[in-house]
Write a protein that holds these residues in place. Sequence first.
Motif, PDB file in Angstrom:
ATOM      1  N   GLN A  44       0.876  -1.125   0.056  1.00  0.00           N
ATOM      2  CA  GLN A  44      -0.006   0.098  -0.074  1.00  0.00           C
ATOM      3  C   GLN A  44       0.791   1.126  -0.031  1.00  0.00           C
ATOM      4  O   GLN A  44       0.471   2.267  -0.780  1.00  0.00           O
ATOM      5  CB  GLN A  44      -0.848  -0.047   1.157  1.00  0.00           C
ATOM      6  CG  GLN A  44      -1.983   0.855   0.944  1.00  0.00           C
ATOM      7  CD  GLN A  44      -3.043   0.691   1.813  1.00  0.00           C
ATOM      8  OE1 GLN A  44      -3.414  -0.586   2.259  1.00  0.00           O
ATOM      9  NE2 GLN A  44      -3.619   1.774   2.573  1.00  0.00           N
ATOM     10  N   THR A  45       1.946   1.161   0.854  1.00  0.00           N
ATOM     11  CA  THR A  45       2.758   2.514   0.896  1.00  0.00           C
ATOM     12  C   THR A  45       3.485   2.460  -0.758  1.00  0.00           C
ATOM     13  O   THR A  45       3.775   3.658  -0.899  1.00  0.00           O
ATOM     14  CB  THR A  45       4.119   2.260   1.819  1.00  0.00           C
ATOM     15  OG1 THR A  45       3.357   1.806   3.070  1.00  0.00           O
ATOM     16  CG2 THR A  45       5.088   3.177   2.033  1.00  0.00           C
ATOM     17  N   ALA A  46       3.671   1.554  -1.148  1.00  0.00           N
ATOM     18  CA  ALA A  46       4.262   1.905  -2.638  1.00  0.00           C
ATOM     19  C   ALA A  46       3.186   2.422  -3.381  1.00  0.00           C
ATOM     20  O   ALA A  46       3.618   3.023  -4.314  1.00  0.00           O
ATOM     21  CB  ALA A  46       4.511   0.182  -3.110  1.00  0.00           C
ATOM     22  N   PHE A  47       1.885   2.045  -3.375  1.00  0.00           N
ATOM     23  CA  PHE A  47       1.089   2.516  -4.036  1.00  0.00           C
ATOM     24  C   PHE A  47       0.867   4.269  -3.962  1.00  0.00           C
ATOM     25  O   PHE A  47       0.609   5.026  -4.780  1.00  0.00           O
ATOM     26  CB  PHE A  47      -0.309   1.968  -3.972  1.00  0.00           C
ATOM     27  CG  PHE A  47      -0.534   0.816  -5.006  1.00  0.00           C
ATOM     28  CD1 PHE A  47      -0.393   0.821  -6.325  1.00  0.00           C
ATOM     29  CD2 PHE A  47      -0.425  -0.500  -4.536  1.00  0.00           C
ATOM     30  CE1 PHE A  47      -0.720  -0.365  -7.249  1.00  0.00           C
ATOM     31  CE2 PHE A  47      -0.554  -1.752  -5.255  1.00  0.00           C
ATOM     32  CZ  PHE A  47      -0.731  -1.418  -6.608  1.00  0.00           C
ATOM     33  N   TYR A  48       1.005   4.416  -2.471  1.00  0.00           N
ATOM     34  CA  TYR A  48       1.009   5.993  -2.137  1.00  0.00           C
ATOM     35  C   TYR A  48       2.197   6.627  -2.706  1.00  0.00           C
ATOM     36  O   TYR A  48       1.861   7.860  -3.348  1.00  0.00           O
ATOM     37  CB  TYR A  48       1.267   6.091  -0.700  1.00  0.00           C
ATOM     38  CG  TYR A  48       0.075   5.490   0.303  1.00  0.00           C
ATOM     39  CD1 TYR A  48      -1.080   5.529  -0.155  1.00  0.00           C
ATOM     40  CD2 TYR A  48       0.557   5.160   1.512  1.00  0.00           C
ATOM     41  CE1 TYR A  48      -2.141   4.948   0.790  1.00  0.00           C
ATOM     42  CE2 TYR A  48      -0.519   4.621   2.475  1.00  0.00           C
ATOM     43  CZ  TYR A  48      -1.864   4.722   2.077  1.00  0.00           C
ATOM     44  OH  TYR A  48      -2.773   4.135   2.841  1.00  0.00           O
ATOM     45  N   GLU A  49       3.143   6.055  -2.935  1.00  0.00           N
ATOM     46  CA  GLU A  49       4.452   6.577  -3.328  1.00  0.00           C
ATOM     47  C   GLU A  49       4.352   7.000  -4.878  1.00  0.00           C
ATOM     48  O   GLU A  49       4.788   7.852  -5.282  1.00  0.00           O
ATOM     49  CB  GLU A  49       5.839   5.720  -2.952  1.00  0.00           C
ATOM     50  CG  GLU A  49       6.186   5.828  -1.641  1.00  0.00           C
ATOM     51  CD  GLU A  49       7.347   4.819  -1.297  1.00  0.00           C
ATOM     52  OE1 GLU A  49       7.622   4.807  -0.039  1.00  0.00           O
ATOM     53  OE2 GLU A  49       7.568   4.171  -2.399  1.00  0.00           O
ATOM     54  N   ILE A  50       3.600   6.043  -5.582  1.00  0.00           N
ATOM     55  CA  ILE A  50       3.477   6.032  -7.018  1.00  0.00           C
ATOM     56  C   ILE A  50       2.579   7.470  -7.263  1.00  0.00           C
ATOM     57  O   ILE A  50       2.701   8.160  -8.104  1.00  0.00           O
ATOM     58  CB  ILE A  50       3.055   4.738  -7.540  1.00  0.00           C
ATOM     59  CG1 ILE A  50       4.013   3.711  -7.636  1.00  0.00           C
ATOM     60  CG2 ILE A  50       2.665   4.963  -9.063  1.00  0.00           C
ATOM     61  CD1 ILE A  50       3.633   2.230  -7.863  1.00  0.00           C
ATOM     62  N   ALA A  51       1.529   7.245  -6.445  1.00  0.00           N
ATOM     63  CA  ALA A  51       0.417   8.402  -6.687  1.00  0.00           C
ATOM     64  C   ALA A  51       1.229   9.644  -6.446  1.00  0.00           C
ATOM     65  O   ALA A  51       1.037  10.698  -6.996  1.00  0.00           O
ATOM     66  CB  ALA A  51      -0.610   8.327  -5.655  1.00  0.00           C
ATOM     67  N   GLU A  52       2.068   9.719  -5.344  1.00  0.00           N
ATOM     68  CA  GLU A  52       2.825  10.924  -4.967  1.00  0.00           C
ATOM     69  C   GLU A  52       3.637  11.442  -6.075  1.00  0.00           C
ATOM     70  O   GLU A  52       3.571  12.662  -6.618  1.00  0.00           O
ATOM     71  CB  GLU A  52       3.747  10.698  -3.951  1.00  0.00           C
ATOM     72  CG  GLU A  52       3.083  11.090  -2.514  1.00  0.00           C
ATOM     73  CD  GLU A  52       3.981  10.730  -1.290  1.00  0.00           C
ATOM     74  OE1 GLU A  52       3.570   9.921  -0.544  1.00  0.00           O
ATOM     75  OE2 GLU A  52       5.215  10.836  -1.281  1.00  0.00           O
ATOM     76  N   GLU A  53       4.317  10.478  -6.514  1.00  0.00           N
ATOM     77  CA  GLU A  53       5.241  10.743  -7.679  1.00  0.00           C
ATOM     78  C   GLU A  53       4.690  11.066  -8.956  1.00  0.00           C
ATOM     79  O   GLU A  53       4.914  12.181  -9.694  1.00  0.00           O
ATOM     80  CB  GLU A  53       6.250   9.865  -7.651  1.00  0.00           C
ATOM     81  CG  GLU A  53       7.697   9.976  -8.655  1.00  0.00           C
ATOM     82  CD  GLU A  53       8.638   8.876  -8.670  1.00  0.00           C
ATOM     83  OE1 GLU A  53       8.694   8.063  -7.986  1.00  0.00           O
ATOM     84  OE2 GLU A  53       9.228   8.888  -9.827  1.00  0.00           O
TER      85      GLU A  53
END
Length: 675
Positions: free
Chosen positions: A638-647
């Motif tokens: 889930q953290t990886a998806f947050y980071e992708i959405a951020e970037e």
Amino acid sequence: MRKVADSLSESSTQPEAMEEDEPLFSNLDLFLFTLIAGLIIYWFMSRKKAEPIPEFKQAPSTRETSFIEKMKKTGRNIVVFYGSQTGTGEEFANRLSKDAQRYGMKGMAADPEEYDMCELSRLAEIDNSLAIFCMATYGEGDPTDNAQDFYDWLQESDGELNGVNYTVFALGNKTYEHYNAMGAYVDKRLEELGAKRVFDLGMGDDDGNLEEDFVTWREQFWPAMCEHFGVEASGEDSSIRQYELKEHNDINMNKVYTGEFGCLKSFETQKPPFDAKNPFLAPVIVNRKLNKAGNRHLMHLEVDITGSKIRYESGDHVAVYPTNDTAIVNKLGQILGVDLDTVISLNNLDEESNKKHPFPCPTTYRTALTHYLDIIHPPRTNVLYELAQYATDPKDQENMRKMASSAPEGKALYQSFVLEDNRNILAILEDLPSLRPPIDHLCELMPRLQARYYSIASSSKVHPNSIHICAVLVEYTTKTGRLTKGVATTWLKNKLVADNGHKSTVPMYIRKSQFRLPFKASNPVIMVGPGTGIAPFMGFIQERGWLKEQGKEVGETVLYFGCRHKNEDYLYQEDLEEAEKTGVITKLNVAFSRDQEQKVYVQHLLRTNKEDLWRQIHTDNAHIYICGDARNMARDVQTAFYEIAEELGGMTRTQATDYIKKLMTKGRYSQDVWS
Ligand code: NAP
């Protein structure tokens, strides 16, 4: 002499014969005619008499659905409702209802499914009354099956609950997104409806120490209640038996339960519909080891549901009822010096209770310990407390009682002696030689053995008559050097397709889930499932392949799988590679975590493919699915998806979190995770 039939036929074809002098029918003809007519009538009559095979029908319920009337009739003032999926909520409710007696009150545990919950507003008719709710949260913040109707009622109700006293103890697990959502909802909603919270919401975390959370809450709760109602604690701390033992010395063995859950003999005469109380005995048709190497045992099983009328969808769960290891059952019999084949009943001393026995009775101790009781999990503190009276060594007795208290020393002892050392009841009896309780009291106290759920690893479109399971054998050595085996996975591993000419069967039923492929096949799907988390995706992949074959437009189907070594535990490697070759899987991403120095996990591959992923999610309306370990993997992914959405979406972390939350609400980010 003519045969009657001949004469009749002749009469129509040869009218001249009627002109003959002799009578039309001889006496013999008349006799035969009467005989045949009689036989025809008899045949009709006997046909009429033959009853159709009776349909299996549940006996009409004579149960009281008014808990208010029941409380009034039996002089009770406390009702403890439970929302329970795995039995713990029910156990806590029983303990609280039993506790009431120690404080000069009278309680009853109640399943909200069995009572008319609209009556809650009438609780105020009973003096000093209180409703306690032990509410577990299941799956993704959902109510348990037995609390679903109550939950619906709470949502729709605008009823007045003025004068109703209540408190809630929530059961859940912090590793899940919606920690204790159900308990918190009931607590808040009852207040909104006008009920009075008389004690603060308790929060039990199964990832930490649920038992300790409960004991701590309970120890503060009861004194507060005594004060609230102005009653004195009786100080009566002795053990209170709920069931009395009856031994059957001369019983017809056809009337003895041998492992059935609902109706006697339901395993011999199987009748649909099949559910938790009436599981289907599905023959095992495939049981093979999945991993090519390594010392673990990962397995693929297929069970046959032909003729059962059982329907399932990809993403559903199959529940199986395992049985305990015979060796442990025998050891318990030996250590307690009992004949396990004694036929017994444990009868509720409270004749008004809906629950007549703790498990199906009459039965034998062997059946109870094999099929009905959980003898593998470390026992809860109330079990130790009740059993303490049988320890002849005062030190053992003191320690067992201490473990059940909320004193720091007692909690620490329970934590180390029972939980960390992972002692089940047999290990406790082995390590405390002065403790030899009567087996019937032990059977009364042990919780029920629960069904185990597995994500179904097949699609009913491709396999309408079988259900596939993917599981890993659980096996570890405890700190005390005991080899402990998972009850269900050990039992599944030993379910050989043909066992001495007999078909091995598995008692099972289906539990519907929300983990569903998108309604529109053209939507892309992103599946993340390392290890046995691949299970539901095998069903999804089969289904997408089937849809393609039907000529449907099927969107991108992307899989992220992870395992330790390519040559060891790459589960379903051939099937997955074949699916990629035929275009059913559009991109197969596999993270081999231990094939190089640095760990590579599925979330690393997600980050590598971030541009593609962002397009699929943000532009093409992809549905994301995560299955597997809840504690670490699901959170890290889930953290990886947050980071992708951020970037790639240019969001802050808060915006990215909201973005994923919205996907969850829309059913585009689904999790089927286990801890
Ligand atoms: P496993 O083989 O132990 O792990 C699979 C892969 O995940 C390994 O390569 C492992 O790497 C890696 N991994 C470890 N920590 C990770 C993390 N934080 N993020 C991403 N990947 C990580 O898995 P398993 O034995 O199959 O168990 C998977 C879990 O899924 C279990 O908790 C199981 O209960 C659950 N599950 C159950 C069902 C069911 O139907 N009951 C269905 C699906 C999943 P390393 O070991 O090298 O660190």
